[in-house]
Design an enzyme around this catalytic site. Structure first.
Site, PDB file in Angstrom:
ATOM      1  N   GLU A  21      -6.551  13.702  16.398  1.00  0.00           N
ATOM      2  CA  GLU A  21      -5.923  13.744  15.075  1.00  0.00           C
ATOM      3  C   GLU A  21      -6.517  14.899  14.280  1.00  0.00           C
ATOM      4  O   GLU A  21      -7.722  15.129  14.312  1.00  0.00           O
ATOM      5  CB  GLU A  21      -6.145  12.419  14.335  1.00  0.00           C
ATOM      6  CG  GLU A  21      -5.305  12.321  13.072  1.00  0.00           C
ATOM      7  CD  GLU A  21      -5.259  10.926  12.474  1.00  0.00           C
ATOM      8  OE1 GLU A  21      -5.938  10.022  13.001  1.00  0.00           O
ATOM      9  OE2 GLU A  21      -4.561  10.748  11.473  1.00  0.00           O
ATOM     10  N   HIS A  33       0.794  -1.226   0.000  1.00  0.00           N
ATOM     11  CA  HIS A  33       0.000   0.000   0.000  1.00  0.00           C
ATOM     12  C   HIS A  33       0.830   1.282   0.000  1.00  0.00           C
ATOM     13  O   HIS A  33       0.271   2.373   0.008  1.00  0.00           O
ATOM     14  CB  HIS A  33      -0.962   0.025   1.191  1.00  0.00           C
ATOM     15  CG  HIS A  33      -2.252  -0.671   0.903  1.00  0.00           C
ATOM     16  ND1 HIS A  33      -2.803  -0.735  -0.349  1.00  0.00           N
ATOM     17  CD2 HIS A  33      -3.111  -1.330   1.716  1.00  0.00           C
ATOM     18  CE1 HIS A  33      -3.936  -1.404  -0.304  1.00  0.00           C
ATOM     19  NE2 HIS A  33      -4.146  -1.784   0.947  1.00  0.00           N
ATOM     20  N   ASP A  44      -4.598   4.874  10.813  1.00  0.00           N
ATOM     21  CA  ASP A  44      -6.040   5.039  10.571  1.00  0.00           C
ATOM     22  C   ASP A  44      -6.616   3.820   9.858  1.00  0.00           C
ATOM     23  O   ASP A  44      -7.740   3.392  10.113  1.00  0.00           O
ATOM     24  CB  ASP A  44      -6.303   6.263   9.684  1.00  0.00           C
ATOM     25  CG  ASP A  44      -5.905   7.545  10.395  1.00  0.00           C
ATOM     26  OD1 ASP A  44      -5.574   7.477  11.580  1.00  0.00           O
ATOM     27  OD2 ASP A  44      -5.947   8.593   9.738  1.00  0.00           O
TER      28      ASP A  44
HETATM   29  C1  FAD Z   1      -5.629   4.003   3.022  1.00  0.00           C
HETATM   30  C2  FAD Z   1      -4.303   4.195   3.721  1.00  0.00           C
HETATM   31  C3  FAD Z   1      -4.270   4.818   4.945  1.00  0.00           C
HETATM   32  C4  FAD Z   1      -3.061   5.002   5.609  1.00  0.00           C
HETATM   33  N1  FAD Z   1      -3.067   5.582   6.833  1.00  0.00           N
HETATM   34  C5  FAD Z   1      -1.923   5.717   7.511  1.00  0.00           C
HETATM   35  C6  FAD Z   1      -1.903   6.260   8.827  1.00  0.00           C
HETATM   36  O1  FAD Z   1      -2.937   6.635   9.372  1.00  0.00           O
HETATM   37  N2  FAD Z   1      -0.710   6.353   9.447  1.00  0.00           N
HETATM   38  C7  FAD Z   1       0.465   5.950   8.874  1.00  0.00           C
HETATM   39  O2  FAD Z   1       1.518   6.019   9.511  1.00  0.00           O
HETATM   40  N3  FAD Z   1       0.488   5.441   7.629  1.00  0.00           N
HETATM   41  C8  FAD Z   1      -0.671   5.324   6.939  1.00  0.00           C
HETATM   42  N4  FAD Z   1      -0.655   4.818   5.676  1.00  0.00           N
HETATM   43  C9  FAD Z   1       0.639   4.564   5.048  1.00  0.00           C
HETATM   44  C10 FAD Z   1       1.128   3.156   5.392  1.00  0.00           C
HETATM   45  O3  FAD Z   1       1.524   3.095   6.744  1.00  0.00           O
HETATM   46  C11 FAD Z   1       2.370   2.826   4.551  1.00  0.00           C
HETATM   47  O4  FAD Z   1       2.054   2.992   3.201  1.00  0.00           O
HETATM   48  C12 FAD Z   1       2.807   1.395   4.845  1.00  0.00           C
HETATM   49  O5  FAD Z   1       4.150   1.270   4.432  1.00  0.00           O
HETATM   50  C13 FAD Z   1       1.943   0.415   4.110  1.00  0.00           C
HETATM   51  O6  FAD Z   1       2.066  -0.861   4.692  1.00  0.00           O
HETATM   52  P1  FAD Z   1       2.116  -2.110   3.761  1.00  0.00           P
HETATM   53  O7  FAD Z   1       2.002  -3.327   4.624  1.00  0.00           O
HETATM   54  O8  FAD Z   1       1.171  -1.996   2.627  1.00  0.00           O
HETATM   55  O9  FAD Z   1       3.644  -1.988   3.274  1.00  0.00           O
HETATM   56  P2  FAD Z   1       4.274  -2.038   1.798  1.00  0.00           P
HETATM   57  O10 FAD Z   1       3.701  -0.938   0.967  1.00  0.00           O
HETATM   58  O11 FAD Z   1       4.185  -3.403   1.242  1.00  0.00           O
HETATM   59  O12 FAD Z   1       5.789  -1.704   2.171  1.00  0.00           O
HETATM   60  C14 FAD Z   1       6.141  -0.414   2.631  1.00  0.00           C
HETATM   61  C15 FAD Z   1       7.648  -0.290   2.821  1.00  0.00           C
HETATM   62  O13 FAD Z   1       8.066  -1.099   3.910  1.00  0.00           O
HETATM   63  C16 FAD Z   1       8.989  -2.067   3.481  1.00  0.00           C
HETATM   64  N5  FAD Z   1       8.667  -3.295   4.214  1.00  0.00           N
HETATM   65  C17 FAD Z   1       7.518  -4.019   4.144  1.00  0.00           C
HETATM   66  N6  FAD Z   1       7.585  -5.067   4.970  1.00  0.00           N
HETATM   67  C18 FAD Z   1       8.795  -4.993   5.567  1.00  0.00           C
HETATM   68  C19 FAD Z   1       9.477  -5.812   6.519  1.00  0.00           C
HETATM   69  N7  FAD Z   1       8.893  -6.909   7.018  1.00  0.00           N
HETATM   70  N8  FAD Z   1      10.728  -5.450   6.907  1.00  0.00           N
HETATM   71  C20 FAD Z   1      11.319  -4.324   6.401  1.00  0.00           C
HETATM   72  N9  FAD Z   1      10.747  -3.526   5.508  1.00  0.00           N
HETATM   73  C21 FAD Z   1       9.489  -3.855   5.100  1.00  0.00           C
HETATM   74  C22 FAD Z   1       8.777  -2.204   1.971  1.00  0.00           C
HETATM   75  O14 FAD Z   1       9.933  -2.669   1.295  1.00  0.00           O
HETATM   76  C23 FAD Z   1       8.446  -0.769   1.605  1.00  0.00           C
HETATM   77  O15 FAD Z   1       9.627   0.003   1.501  1.00  0.00           O
HETATM   78  C24 FAD Z   1      -1.843   4.598   4.999  1.00  0.00           C
HETATM   79  C25 FAD Z   1      -1.874   3.965   3.754  1.00  0.00           C
HETATM   80  C26 FAD Z   1      -3.100   3.743   3.119  1.00  0.00           C
HETATM   81  C27 FAD Z   1      -3.099   3.035   1.801  1.00  0.00           C
END
Ligand code: FAD
Length: 228
Positions: A170, A16, A81
């Site tokens: 927030e 994401h 969130d």
């Molecule tokens: C609808 C929505 C709402 C959001 N709201 C918030 C919020 O309220 N607060 C907030 O802080 N963020 C928020 N985010 C952002 C979100 O926290 C980041 O985009 C987060 O990285 C997404 O998590 P993911 O599991 O999809 O990670 P990915 O997109 O798959 O990975 C994100 C990053 O982390 C790295 N990564 C993933 N897993 C690991 C691991 N196990 N070890 C080391 N590195 C790793 C990946 O290589 C990449 O660089 C939101 C995102 C969305 C889409």
């Protein structure tokens, strides 16, 4: 293959992040969610433990941790969130929401991380011990709208610095471009949309404070006064 190979590696949580951070051009993408599916959550909440926690896979979704923790009467302290994100995905970039002013971001609420390192250049989180607290039973949730930025930030600063403050604070900027301004009224219940409809933005941003207070069943008659 050595550093000259140019091979890149990226762990992918739920994919994401917005700028392709979970991709590796002509490299290897590691699907961390497959770990989450194969490994169980281990709860350490027995007796009068001062620091209860759950030991989870980094590929686990926060929404699953919430449901599982609640079945034990506990919950993590700090959130994002949106909860369909993985533990590794948010811990790798902090994880911030309305509880951060009190508990710090999600990464501040981790007792231990298991990390696989590579050549001192990168690390992949494989497991994390997430701090838990007894889950609140009731919550009062409120949204306050502002047209004036200075009043909005002044109120927000006062709320987060006051000792007897709320459990969740927030701030949002609602901008027409994203479409938020067109549908934000839908989050107001029953009679409130009529009140909300009085707020006319005329194309300008609106500022919103989202506030919540946890309370017990026995305080149900006084909670409205506390909120005011
Ligand atoms: C609808 C929505 C709402 C959001 N709201 C918030 C919020 O309220 N607060 C907030 O802080 N963020 C928020 N985010 C952002 C979100 O926290 C980041 O985009 C987060 O990285 C997404 O998590 P993911 O599991 O999809 O990670 P990915 O997109 O798959 O990975 C994100 C990053 O982390 C790295 N990564 C993933 N897993 C690991 C691991 N196990 N070890 C080391 N590195 C790793 C990946 O290589 C990449 O660089 C939101 C995102 C969305 C889409």
């Amino acid at each position: 293959m050595g550093p000259t190979s140019g091979l890149t590696i990226a762990p992918r949580g739920h994919g994401h992040s917005l700028e392709g951070q979970a991709q590796a051009h002509q490299g290897v993408v590691i699907n961390m969610e497959s770990l989450g599916k194969s490994q169980e959550m281990r709860f350490h909440i027995n007796g009068n433990m001062k620091t209860p926690y759950v030991d989870v896979s980094a590929g686990e979704l926060w929404i699953n941790i919430l449901h599982e923790s609640l079945s034990h009467g506990y919950a993590p302290k700090s959130w994002t969130d949106y909860l369909h994100l993985t533990v590794g995905g948010t811990l790798s970039n902090a994880g911030i929401s309305g509880q951060a002013f009190r508990h710090g971001p999600q990464i501040n609420n981790v007792h231990q991380l298991q990390v696989v390192t590579g050549l001192g250049q990168f690390g992949i989180i494989t497991r994390a011990h997430i701090s838990l607290e007894p889950a609140p039973k009731m919550v009062k949730w409120m949204k306050v709208l502002y047209m004036d930025f200075t009043t909005f930030t002044k109120d927000q600063e006062q709320l987060i610095s006051s000792n007897s403050s709320f459990d969740y604070v927030e701030g949002f900027v609602l901008i027409n471009q994203t479409g938020h301004l067109n549908n934000w009224r839908s989050s107001f219940k029953n009679k409130d949309p009529a009140l909300a409809s009085r707020v006319v933005s005329n194309g300008k941003p609106i500022f919103c404070l989202e506030i919540a207070k946890y309370y017990k069943q026995e305080d149900i008659d006084t909670i409205d006064q506390v909120m005011l």
